[in-house]
Design a protein around this motif. Structure first.
Motif, PDB file in Angstrom:
ATOM      1  N   ILE A   6      -6.949   4.535   6.518  1.00  0.00           N
ATOM      2  CA  ILE A   6      -5.563   4.093   6.624  1.00  0.00           C
ATOM      3  C   ILE A   6      -5.041   3.891   5.212  1.00  0.00           C
ATOM      4  CG2 ILE A   6      -4.078   2.192   7.349  1.00  0.00           C
ATOM      5  CD1 ILE A   6      -6.024   1.830   9.729  1.00  0.00           C
ATOM      6  N   MET A   7      -3.876   4.444   4.936  1.00  0.00           N
ATOM      7  CA  MET A   7      -3.261   4.302   3.617  1.00  0.00           C
ATOM      8  C   MET A   7      -1.893   3.650   3.756  1.00  0.00           C
ATOM      9  SD  MET A   7      -5.524   5.498   1.514  1.00  0.00           S
ATOM     10  CE  MET A   7      -4.710   5.801  -0.054  1.00  0.00           C
ATOM     11  N   MET A   8      -1.549   2.894   2.744  1.00  0.00           N
ATOM     12  CA  MET A   8      -0.241   2.284   2.651  1.00  0.00           C
ATOM     13  C   MET A   8       0.435   2.863   1.409  1.00  0.00           C
ATOM     14  SD  MET A   8      -1.228  -1.591   3.675  1.00  0.00           S
ATOM     15  CE  MET A   8       0.413  -1.978   4.286  1.00  0.00           C
ATOM     16  N   THR A   9       1.708   2.593   1.238  1.00  0.00           N
ATOM     17  CA  THR A   9       2.440   3.124   0.089  1.00  0.00           C
ATOM     18  C   THR A   9       3.170   1.997  -0.610  1.00  0.00           C
ATOM     19  OG1 THR A   9       2.758   5.213   1.263  1.00  0.00           O
ATOM     20  CG2 THR A   9       4.146   4.823  -0.652  1.00  0.00           C
ATOM     21  N   MET A  10       2.851   1.816  -1.894  1.00  0.00           N
ATOM     22  CA  MET A  10       3.588   0.867  -2.729  1.00  0.00           C
ATOM     23  C   MET A  10       4.679   1.675  -3.437  1.00  0.00           C
ATOM     24  SD  MET A  10       0.467  -1.480  -4.205  1.00  0.00           S
ATOM     25  CE  MET A  10       1.498  -2.819  -4.810  1.00  0.00           C
ATOM     26  N   ILE A  11       5.904   1.157  -3.417  1.00  0.00           N
ATOM     27  CA  ILE A  11       7.058   1.906  -3.924  1.00  0.00           C
ATOM     28  C   ILE A  11       7.735   1.127  -5.054  1.00  0.00           C
ATOM     29  CG2 ILE A  11       9.226   3.018  -3.290  1.00  0.00           C
ATOM     30  CD1 ILE A  11       8.027   2.720  -0.311  1.00  0.00           C
ATOM     31  N   SER A  12       7.883   1.794  -6.196  1.00  0.00           N
ATOM     32  CA  SER A  12       8.513   1.168  -7.361  1.00  0.00           C
ATOM     33  C   SER A  12      10.035   1.137  -7.199  1.00  0.00           C
ATOM     34  CB  SER A  12       8.144   1.942  -8.629  1.00  0.00           C
ATOM     35  OG  SER A  12       8.744   3.217  -8.606  1.00  0.00           O
ATOM     36  N   CYS A  13      10.691   0.405  -8.094  1.00  0.00           N
ATOM     37  CA  CYS A  13      12.154   0.299  -8.045  1.00  0.00           C
ATOM     38  C   CYS A  13      12.829   1.638  -8.310  1.00  0.00           C
ATOM     39  CB  CYS A  13      12.651  -0.753  -9.035  1.00  0.00           C
ATOM     40  SG  CYS A  13      12.354  -0.337 -10.774  1.00  0.00           S
ATOM     41  N   PHE A  18       3.086   5.159  -4.504  1.00  0.00           N
ATOM     42  CA  PHE A  18       1.670   5.099  -4.842  1.00  0.00           C
ATOM     43  C   PHE A  18       0.877   4.805  -3.572  1.00  0.00           C
ATOM     44  CE2 PHE A  18       4.029   3.952  -8.600  1.00  0.00           C
ATOM     45  CZ  PHE A  18       3.386   4.639  -9.625  1.00  0.00           C
ATOM     46  N   PRO A  19       0.071   5.769  -3.111  1.00  0.00           N
ATOM     47  CA  PRO A  19      -0.750   5.511  -1.925  1.00  0.00           C
ATOM     48  C   PRO A  19      -1.904   4.560  -2.279  1.00  0.00           C
ATOM     49  CG  PRO A  19      -1.120   7.747  -2.743  1.00  0.00           C
ATOM     50  CD  PRO A  19      -0.076   7.121  -3.611  1.00  0.00           C
ATOM     51  N   VAL A  20      -2.123   3.566  -1.429  1.00  0.00           N
ATOM     52  CA  VAL A  20      -3.192   2.586  -1.661  1.00  0.00           C
ATOM     53  C   VAL A  20      -3.884   2.247  -0.338  1.00  0.00           C
ATOM     54  CG1 VAL A  20      -2.106   1.543  -3.700  1.00  0.00           C
ATOM     55  CG2 VAL A  20      -1.640   0.591  -1.439  1.00  0.00           C
ATOM     56  N   LEU A  21      -5.133   1.849  -0.452  1.00  0.00           N
ATOM     57  CA  LEU A  21      -5.855   1.323   0.705  1.00  0.00           C
ATOM     58  C   LEU A  21      -5.329  -0.069   1.028  1.00  0.00           C
ATOM     59  CD1 LEU A  21      -9.453   2.298  -0.457  1.00  0.00           C
ATOM     60  CD2 LEU A  21      -8.191   3.317   1.461  1.00  0.00           C
ATOM     61  N   PRO A  22      -5.394  -0.490   2.277  1.00  0.00           N
ATOM     62  CA  PRO A  22      -4.949  -1.849   2.615  1.00  0.00           C
ATOM     63  C   PRO A  22      -5.642  -2.935   1.785  1.00  0.00           C
ATOM     64  CG  PRO A  22      -5.184  -0.559   4.603  1.00  0.00           C
ATOM     65  CD  PRO A  22      -5.726   0.286   3.485  1.00  0.00           C
ATOM     66  N   LYS A  23      -6.932  -2.762   1.482  1.00  0.00           N
ATOM     67  CA  LYS A  23      -7.626  -3.795   0.698  1.00  0.00           C
ATOM     68  C   LYS A  23      -7.066  -3.878  -0.726  1.00  0.00           C
ATOM     69  CE  LYS A  23     -11.701  -0.993  -0.575  1.00  0.00           C
ATOM     70  NZ  LYS A  23     -13.157  -0.944  -0.455  1.00  0.00           N
ATOM     71  N   VAL A  24      -6.528  -2.782  -1.229  1.00  0.00           N
ATOM     72  CA  VAL A  24      -5.869  -2.795  -2.538  1.00  0.00           C
ATOM     73  C   VAL A  24      -4.547  -3.548  -2.423  1.00  0.00           C
ATOM     74  CG1 VAL A  24      -4.784  -1.349  -4.309  1.00  0.00           C
ATOM     75  CG2 VAL A  24      -7.024  -0.712  -3.375  1.00  0.00           C
ATOM     76  N   ALA A  25      -3.777  -3.265  -1.390  1.00  0.00           N
ATOM     77  CA  ALA A  25      -2.503  -3.961  -1.171  1.00  0.00           C
ATOM     78  C   ALA A  25      -2.716  -5.459  -0.973  1.00  0.00           C
ATOM     79  CB  ALA A  25      -1.777  -3.363   0.028  1.00  0.00           C
ATOM     80  N   THR A  34       1.644 -11.273   4.582  1.00  0.00           N
ATOM     81  CA  THR A  34       2.408 -10.719   5.704  1.00  0.00           C
ATOM     82  C   THR A  34       1.696  -9.556   6.399  1.00  0.00           C
ATOM     83  OG1 THR A  34       3.612  -9.231   4.223  1.00  0.00           O
ATOM     84  CG2 THR A  34       4.612 -11.381   4.665  1.00  0.00           C
ATOM     85  N   MET A  35       0.551  -9.135   5.858  1.00  0.00           N
ATOM     86  CA  MET A  35      -0.171  -7.998   6.440  1.00  0.00           C
ATOM     87  C   MET A  35      -1.091  -8.443   7.570  1.00  0.00           C
ATOM     88  SD  MET A  35      -1.262  -5.831   3.037  1.00  0.00           S
ATOM     89  CE  MET A  35      -2.377  -4.760   3.941  1.00  0.00           C
ATOM     90  N   GLU A  36      -1.280  -7.543   8.524  1.00  0.00           N
ATOM     91  CA  GLU A  36      -2.244  -7.791   9.587  1.00  0.00           C
ATOM     92  C   GLU A  36      -3.640  -7.833   8.986  1.00  0.00           C
ATOM     93  OE1 GLU A  36      -1.405  -8.431  12.688  1.00  0.00           O
ATOM     94  OE2 GLU A  36       0.707  -8.072  12.289  1.00  0.00           O
ATOM     95  N   GLU A  37      -4.515  -8.674   9.551  1.00  0.00           N
ATOM     96  CA  GLU A  37      -5.890  -8.771   9.041  1.00  0.00           C
ATOM     97  C   GLU A  37      -6.698  -7.521   9.339  1.00  0.00           C
ATOM     98  OE1 GLU A  37      -7.971 -12.423   9.880  1.00  0.00           O
ATOM     99  OE2 GLU A  37      -6.111 -13.573   9.646  1.00  0.00           O
ATOM    100  N   ASP A  38      -6.485  -6.946  10.506  1.00  0.00           N
ATOM    101  CA  ASP A  38      -7.195  -5.727  10.894  1.00  0.00           C
ATOM    102  C   ASP A  38      -6.353  -4.525  10.486  1.00  0.00           C
ATOM    103  OD1 ASP A  38      -8.306  -3.513  12.202  1.00  0.00           O
ATOM    104  OD2 ASP A  38      -8.882  -4.681  13.963  1.00  0.00           O
ATOM    105  N   ASP A  39      -6.962  -3.644   9.687  1.00  0.00           N
ATOM    106  CA  ASP A  39      -6.222  -2.473   9.203  1.00  0.00           C
ATOM    107  C   ASP A  39      -5.611  -1.652  10.335  1.00  0.00           C
ATOM    108  OD1 ASP A  39      -7.081  -3.327   6.745  1.00  0.00           O
ATOM    109  OD2 ASP A  39      -8.374  -1.597   6.348  1.00  0.00           O
TER     110      ASP A  39
END
Length: 165
Positions: A6-13, A18-25, A34-39
Motif C-alpha cells: 500500500i502506498m500513500m502520496t505526500m504532495i508539496s505546495c 512523493f509516493p511513501v509507505l504508510p509507515k513512512v507517513a 489521523t491515519m488508520e492503524e491498519d494499513d
C-alpha cells in the motif's frame, strides 16, 4: 490481502508528489494522528503538505524512507562525544546526509520537521545547524542570519538609552 504494498502520496505546495509507505507517513505526527492503524483500512491516500516545497518535502521523504526501510537513527547521546556532527552522530548515512545540506535546506528541514512533527529529524537538523554555526564570528553570524550590524556611530548617550530599553 495481495502482496502489493500500500502506498500513500505526500504532495508539496508546488504539486510534486512523493509516493511513501504508510509507515513512512506515520513518522509525521501530523498525519499519524489521523491515519488508520491498519494499513488495509486506509482510505485517504493523499497527504497534502501545503507549507513545504518539493525540495524540502523530497528531503523529508528521503530521511523518513531511510529511517523506516534501511536503518533507524540512534538517539543522540548526551554529553556529545565531540564537536563535529560526524563525531556526535555515529551513523555515517545520517551524518553525511545532514552535512551535505545547504543552509537553505537546513532551515527548510527545521521548519518542516517542526510542522510535520518529526522529532527525530528536528533533533538532527537542530544539531547539524548548531555544528554549522559553531565558532563563527559575529560578522559571519550577522551575514548568515541577515542581521544588519548596528551603527558604529552610536554616541555614549545613545548607548545608555539602548541599554535602558
Amino acid at each position: 490481502m495481495s502482496d502489493e504494498q500500500i502506498m500513500m502520496t505526500m504532495i508539496s505546495c508546488d504539486g510534486k508528489e512523493f509516493p511513501v509507505l504508510p509507515k513512512v507517513a506515520r513518522m509525521c505526527g501530523m498525519f499519524a494522528n489521523t491515519m488508520e492503524e491498519d494499513d488495509n483500512d486506509i482510505t485517504d491516500f493523499r497527504l497534502e503538505c501545503p507549507k513545504l516545497n518539493a525540495d524540502t518535502l523530497g528531503k523529508v521523504v528521503e530521511y523518513c524512507n531511510h529511517f523506516q526501510t534501511v536503518e533507524e537513527m540512534n538517539e543522540i547521546e548526551l554529553p556529545f562525544k565531540g564537536e563535529e556532527l560526524d563525531e556526535i552522530v555515529s551513523q555515517k548515512w545520517y551524518s553525511d546526509w545532514a552535512n551535505n545540506l545547504t543552509r537553505t535546506q537546513m532551515f527548510g528541514l527545521i521548519e518542516a520537521a517542526n510542522y510535520l512533527d518529526i522529532p527525530e529529524l528536528l533533533n538532527l537538523m537542530a544539531l547539524a545547524w548548531a555544528c554549522h554555526i559553531k565558532g563563527k564570528s559575529v560578522e559571519e553570524m550577522q551575514k548568515i542570519f541577515g542581521i544588519t550590524p548596528p551603527s558604529s556611530k552610536v554616541s555614549g548617550e545613545d548607548d545608555a538609552e539602548m541599554k535602558e530599553e
